[in-house]
Write a protein that holds these residues in place. Structure first.
Motif, PDB file in Angstrom:
ATOM      1  N   GLN A 153       0.849  -1.176   0.000  1.00 52.67           N
ATOM      2  CA  GLN A 153       0.000   0.000   0.000  1.00 52.67           C
ATOM      3  C   GLN A 153       0.890   1.232   0.000  1.00 52.67           C
ATOM      4  O   GLN A 153       1.874   1.265   0.732  1.00 52.67           O
ATOM      5  CB  GLN A 153      -0.839  -0.003   1.273  1.00 52.67           C
ATOM      6  CG  GLN A 153      -2.259   0.373   1.022  1.00 52.67           C
ATOM      7  CD  GLN A 153      -3.078   0.288   2.305  1.00 52.67           C
ATOM      8  OE1 GLN A 153      -2.595   0.661   3.357  1.00 52.67           O
ATOM      9  NE2 GLN A 153      -4.295  -0.195   2.186  1.00 52.67           N
ATOM     10  N   THR A 154       0.557   2.180  -0.845  1.00 57.04           N
ATOM     11  CA  THR A 154       1.279   3.447  -0.739  1.00 57.04           C
ATOM     12  C   THR A 154       0.238   4.538  -0.557  1.00 57.04           C
ATOM     13  O   THR A 154      -0.869   4.452  -1.087  1.00 57.04           O
ATOM     14  CB  THR A 154       2.100   3.783  -2.005  1.00 57.04           C
ATOM     15  OG1 THR A 154       1.199   4.107  -3.057  1.00 57.04           O
ATOM     16  CG2 THR A 154       2.980   2.623  -2.430  1.00 57.04           C
ATOM     17  N   ARG A 155       0.612   5.535   0.214  1.00 54.64           N
ATOM     18  CA  ARG A 155      -0.290   6.681   0.390  1.00 54.64           C
ATOM     19  C   ARG A 155       0.488   7.962   0.154  1.00 54.64           C
ATOM     20  O   ARG A 155       1.495   8.213   0.798  1.00 54.64           O
ATOM     21  CB  ARG A 155      -0.901   6.661   1.789  1.00 54.64           C
ATOM     22  CG  ARG A 155      -2.317   6.081   1.781  1.00 54.64           C
ATOM     23  CD  ARG A 155      -2.898   5.923   3.166  1.00 54.64           C
ATOM     24  NE  ARG A 155      -2.871   4.525   3.598  1.00 54.64           N
ATOM     25  CZ  ARG A 155      -1.978   4.000   4.437  1.00 54.64           C
ATOM     26  NH1 ARG A 155      -1.048   4.738   4.972  1.00 54.64           N
ATOM     27  NH2 ARG A 155      -2.042   2.724   4.754  1.00 54.64           N
ATOM     28  N   ASP A 169      -1.168   6.692  -4.860  1.00 56.05           N
ATOM     29  CA  ASP A 169      -1.909   5.821  -3.945  1.00 56.05           C
ATOM     30  C   ASP A 169      -2.111   4.488  -4.640  1.00 56.05           C
ATOM     31  O   ASP A 169      -2.685   4.425  -5.713  1.00 56.05           O
ATOM     32  CB  ASP A 169      -3.284   6.428  -3.606  1.00 56.05           C
ATOM     33  CG  ASP A 169      -3.134   7.699  -2.795  1.00 56.05           C
ATOM     34  OD1 ASP A 169      -2.318   7.712  -1.864  1.00 56.05           O
ATOM     35  OD2 ASP A 169      -3.824   8.686  -3.127  1.00 56.05           O
ATOM     36  N   LEU A 170      -1.619   3.472  -3.974  1.00 59.31           N
ATOM     37  CA  LEU A 170      -1.595   2.166  -4.634  1.00 59.31           C
ATOM     38  C   LEU A 170      -2.032   1.132  -3.620  1.00 59.31           C
ATOM     39  O   LEU A 170      -1.734   1.245  -2.436  1.00 59.31           O
ATOM     40  CB  LEU A 170      -0.147   1.889  -5.056  1.00 59.31           C
ATOM     41  CG  LEU A 170       0.144   0.828  -6.081  1.00 59.31           C
ATOM     42  CD1 LEU A 170      -0.460   1.230  -7.410  1.00 59.31           C
ATOM     43  CD2 LEU A 170       1.650   0.684  -6.225  1.00 59.31           C
ATOM     44  N   ASN A 171      -2.733   0.123  -4.099  1.00 55.28           N
ATOM     45  CA  ASN A 171      -3.176  -0.924  -3.195  1.00 55.28           C
ATOM     46  C   ASN A 171      -3.099  -2.254  -3.919  1.00 55.28           C
ATOM     47  O   ASN A 171      -3.810  -2.464  -4.893  1.00 55.28           O
ATOM     48  CB  ASN A 171      -4.619  -0.641  -2.778  1.00 55.28           C
ATOM     49  CG  ASN A 171      -4.865  -1.171  -1.388  1.00 55.28           C
ATOM     50  OD1 ASN A 171      -4.248  -2.165  -0.986  1.00 55.28           O
ATOM     51  ND2 ASN A 171      -5.746  -0.535  -0.660  1.00 55.28           N
ATOM     52  N   ILE A 172      -2.217  -3.098  -3.474  1.00 54.61           N
ATOM     53  CA  ILE A 172      -2.053  -4.370  -4.176  1.00 54.61           C
ATOM     54  C   ILE A 172      -2.247  -5.520  -3.208  1.00 54.61           C
ATOM     55  O   ILE A 172      -1.660  -5.534  -2.116  1.00 54.61           O
ATOM     56  CB  ILE A 172      -0.676  -4.427  -4.869  1.00 54.61           C
ATOM     57  CG1 ILE A 172      -0.682  -3.432  -6.033  1.00 54.61           C
ATOM     58  CG2 ILE A 172      -0.375  -5.818  -5.380  1.00 54.61           C
ATOM     59  CD1 ILE A 172       0.677  -3.083  -6.534  1.00 54.61           C
ATOM     60  N   GLN A 173      -3.106  -6.452  -3.591  1.00 54.37           N
ATOM     61  CA  GLN A 173      -3.442  -7.584  -2.715  1.00 54.37           C
ATOM     62  C   GLN A 173      -2.522  -8.770  -3.004  1.00 54.37           C
ATOM     63  O   GLN A 173      -1.977  -8.885  -4.101  1.00 54.37           O
ATOM     64  CB  GLN A 173      -4.891  -8.037  -2.960  1.00 54.37           C
ATOM     65  CG  GLN A 173      -5.926  -6.933  -2.926  1.00 54.37           C
ATOM     66  CD  GLN A 173      -6.000  -6.275  -1.568  1.00 54.37           C
ATOM     67  OE1 GLN A 173      -5.771  -6.925  -0.542  1.00 54.37           O
ATOM     68  NE2 GLN A 173      -6.285  -4.980  -1.543  1.00 54.37           N
ATOM     69  N   GLU A 228       3.706   0.796   2.619  1.00 52.63           N
ATOM     70  CA  GLU A 228       3.581  -0.308   3.554  1.00 52.63           C
ATOM     71  C   GLU A 228       3.665  -1.601   2.767  1.00 52.63           C
ATOM     72  O   GLU A 228       2.903  -1.820   1.835  1.00 52.63           O
ATOM     73  CB  GLU A 228       2.246  -0.205   4.292  1.00 52.63           C
ATOM     74  CG  GLU A 228       2.186  -1.123   5.486  1.00 52.63           C
ATOM     75  CD  GLU A 228       0.850  -1.038   6.208  1.00 52.63           C
ATOM     76  OE1 GLU A 228       0.326   0.088   6.381  1.00 52.63           O
ATOM     77  OE2 GLU A 228       0.329  -2.094   6.575  1.00 52.63           O
ATOM     78  N   SER A 281       2.877  -5.179   6.065  1.00 49.04           N
ATOM     79  CA  SER A 281       2.795  -4.508   7.371  1.00 49.04           C
ATOM     80  C   SER A 281       4.118  -3.957   7.924  1.00 49.04           C
ATOM     81  O   SER A 281       4.237  -3.688   9.101  1.00 49.04           O
ATOM     82  CB  SER A 281       2.082  -5.373   8.425  1.00 49.04           C
ATOM     83  OG  SER A 281       2.638  -6.645   8.511  1.00 49.04           O
ATOM     84  N   GLU A 304       6.007  -0.561   7.628  1.00 53.83           N
ATOM     85  CA  GLU A 304       5.671   0.746   7.093  1.00 53.83           C
ATOM     86  C   GLU A 304       6.883   1.675   7.083  1.00 53.83           C
ATOM     87  O   GLU A 304       7.682   1.678   8.012  1.00 53.83           O
ATOM     88  CB  GLU A 304       4.547   1.377   7.919  1.00 53.83           C
ATOM     89  CG  GLU A 304       3.889   2.517   7.174  1.00 53.83           C
ATOM     90  CD  GLU A 304       2.876   3.274   8.013  1.00 53.83           C
ATOM     91  OE1 GLU A 304       2.890   3.123   9.247  1.00 53.83           O
ATOM     92  OE2 GLU A 304       2.082   4.026   7.410  1.00 53.83           O
TER      93      GLU A 304
END
Ligand SMILES: Nc1ncnc2c1ncn2[C@@H]1O[C@H](COP(=O)(O)OP(=O)(O)OP(=O)(O)O)[C@@H](O)[C@H]1O
Ligand SMILES: [Mg+2]
Lengths: 248, 214
Positions: free
Chosen positions: A3-5, A21-25, A59, A62, A64
């Motif tokens: 995750q990036t914010r 902003d990135l979200n990778i599962q 992150e 987990s 960060e």
């Protein structure tokens, strides 16, 4: 998983990444597209701590890292992140003074602290996974580009990363050698490896990715599944990009 | 020439000291060189500054002056060294400065991708330096290092000034005894030449061994 914010990266006065902003599962296979200079490599390098971030946070699994942390703390955490992510480079970057097996076992010994024979077993298993067990005693200079890149993948795999980042893994290869590398990547995808791939191989992107991210000028312009990205790109910039790359 | 033969054991002893001083100085010079090279590239500002200053001073002054400072100069402060240790200390410090430049160049010549690949697999910067960068830099550094080494072998003749009975001074002592110059000087010239040649050959071997992977 990743995750990036508000991730930004500035070189001097030149801002290369703007508040990403990135979200990778876990298990996702993300293809990162965009014109040259759009910041794809820089983003990957930030994600595994090869490049320090200028603002925002990252992150990974987990762990960060935020730009406001003390330098020491940040470096410490970036090292932790690097130990959970693998990276495959356009120019392979194999160690020329080590054999194929030596390239793979180096960090097993140094980072994972495995003892010699154990490291060798793991290394051989990784090389056979990329179909190169019989080349284990060869030095990189004796291997073809495709073989070198497969060793590069084996080297990344050996560390049991949670995610592997690929920066144009086939761009330096002769056309007839591209397939063998893509095949290895496909097999990793089938095994459920999480991957972010910067590539110009549109066919691969379409077949293998479950998410396409399109970047331009340091920003994420579009994010969608490959089907809709390639069939119905939402933005004009993506359309322009696609019409250029699809000519080939 | 008969005179040279008769006094060969004495001359060989001198050659032994020449060799001893060269090898010891080279050994410590190598260690100093690596440390200073790394200090210049990875140290913080004051450390980098000290390292640069050291290299600049050593390269900007004659070896002979360095030798007399260590041997004679330090006695002013109550530090009295025997001639051979003094020679080794002065020459190690000298050679360390030159080798640090060689190593720095060699380290900088290793592509950045090597370091990045090592970092990407989770190695620390120290591990990357010792396991990935230095072994490759060593290969680049071997030819210039060989030149430094052979240069040192010849430069040790300066230690005769601080009363070390090296090869040159052995000859001088014999000359004072027999009142002929040429046979002894030719004799030691040949001995220097033989030693240099042997070292060149050894270095070439090492170079070839290291090149095996490429
Ligand atoms: N170390 C650096 N110092 C200064 N500028 C840099 C640095 N690295 C990258 N840049 C700049 O950042 C911008 C983005 O570069 P990046 O390599 O991330 O693009 P890219 O999308 O990977 O392009 P390509 O498809 O050509 O590989 C470029 O304008 C580049 O000049
Ligand atoms: Mg790039």
């Amino acid at each position: 998983m990743i995750q990036t914010r508000g991730l930004s990266k500035t070189f001097g006065t030149h801002t290369v990444l703007h508040e990403i902003d990135l979200n990778i599962q876990a298990g996702e296979i993300v293809v990162l597209l965009g014109p040259s200079g759009s910041g794809k490599s820089t983003l990957l390098r930030c994600l595994n701590g090869l490049e320090d971030l200028s603002a925002g946070s990252i992150e990974v699994n987990s762990i960060e890292v935020t730009s406001t942390m003390k330098l020491k703390e940040r470096q410490q955490r970036m090292l932790q992140i690097r130990r959970q992510t693998g990276m495959v480079f356009q120019q392979f970057n194999l160690y020329p003074h080590k054999t194929a097996l030596g390239n793979v076992t180096e960090s097993l010994r140094m980072v994972k602290k495995l003892e010699r024979t154990h490291a060798r077993h793991v290394g051989e298993r990784m090389l056979s996974r990329v179909g190169l067990l019989e080349k284990k005693d060869q030095y990189p200079s004796r291997l073809s580009g495709g073989q070198q890149q497969r060793v590069g993948i084996a080297r990344a795999l050996a560390m049991e990363p949670e995610i592997i980042l690929f920066d144009e893994p086939t761009s330096a290869l002769d056309p007839e050698l591209v397939g063998e590398v893509l095949d290895v990547m496909k097999s990793l995808a089938q095994e459920g490896m999480t991957m972010i791939v910067v590539t110009h191989e549109m066919k691969f992107a379409r077949q293998v990715a479950n998410k396409v991210i399109f970047m331009d000028e340091g920003r994420i312009i579009e994010q969608s599944d490959p089907e809709s990205f390639f069939e119905r790109p939402a933005t004009e910039r993506a359309q322009r990009f696609l019409s250029k790359v699809m000519d080939y | 020439m008969q005179l040279v033969w008769d006094n060969l054991p004495f001359l060989l002893k001198g050659a032994g000291y020449t060799l001893l001083i060269t090898i010891i100085s080279m050994f410590f010079g190598l260690i100093i060189g690596v440390i200073v090279a790394i200090a210049r590239m990875q140290g913080n500002r004051p450390i980098r500054w000290v390292a640069r200053f050291y290299v600049s001073i050593i390269r900007g002054t004659p070896v002979l002056v360095q030798l007399v400072i260590v041997y004679y100069g330090l006695t002013d402060y109550g530090i009295t060294l025997d001639a051979i240790p003094a020679a080794c200390i002065a020459l190690s410090i000298n050679i360390g400065a030159y080798l640090s430049e060689t190593f720095r160049g060699a380290i900088l010549s290793i592509p950045k991708g090597q370091t990045e690949a090592a970092y990407a697999t989770g190695m620390t910067s120290a591990q990357t330096m010792w396991r990935i960068v230095l072994p490759q830099a060593a290969r680049t550094a071997i030819p210039p290092m060989g030149n430094t080494f052979i240069g040192m072998l010849k430069e040790t003749s300066l230690v005769s000034v601080i009363t070390v009975t090296d090869l040159l001074r052995s000859a001088d002592l014999l000359i004072a005894q027999y009142y002929v110059y040429m046979p002894f000087y030719i004799g030691i010239a040949i001995m220097y030449w033989i030693m240099s040649t042997i070292f060149s050959t050894i270095l070439e071997r090492i170079e070839r061994r290291l090149a095996k992977a490429y």
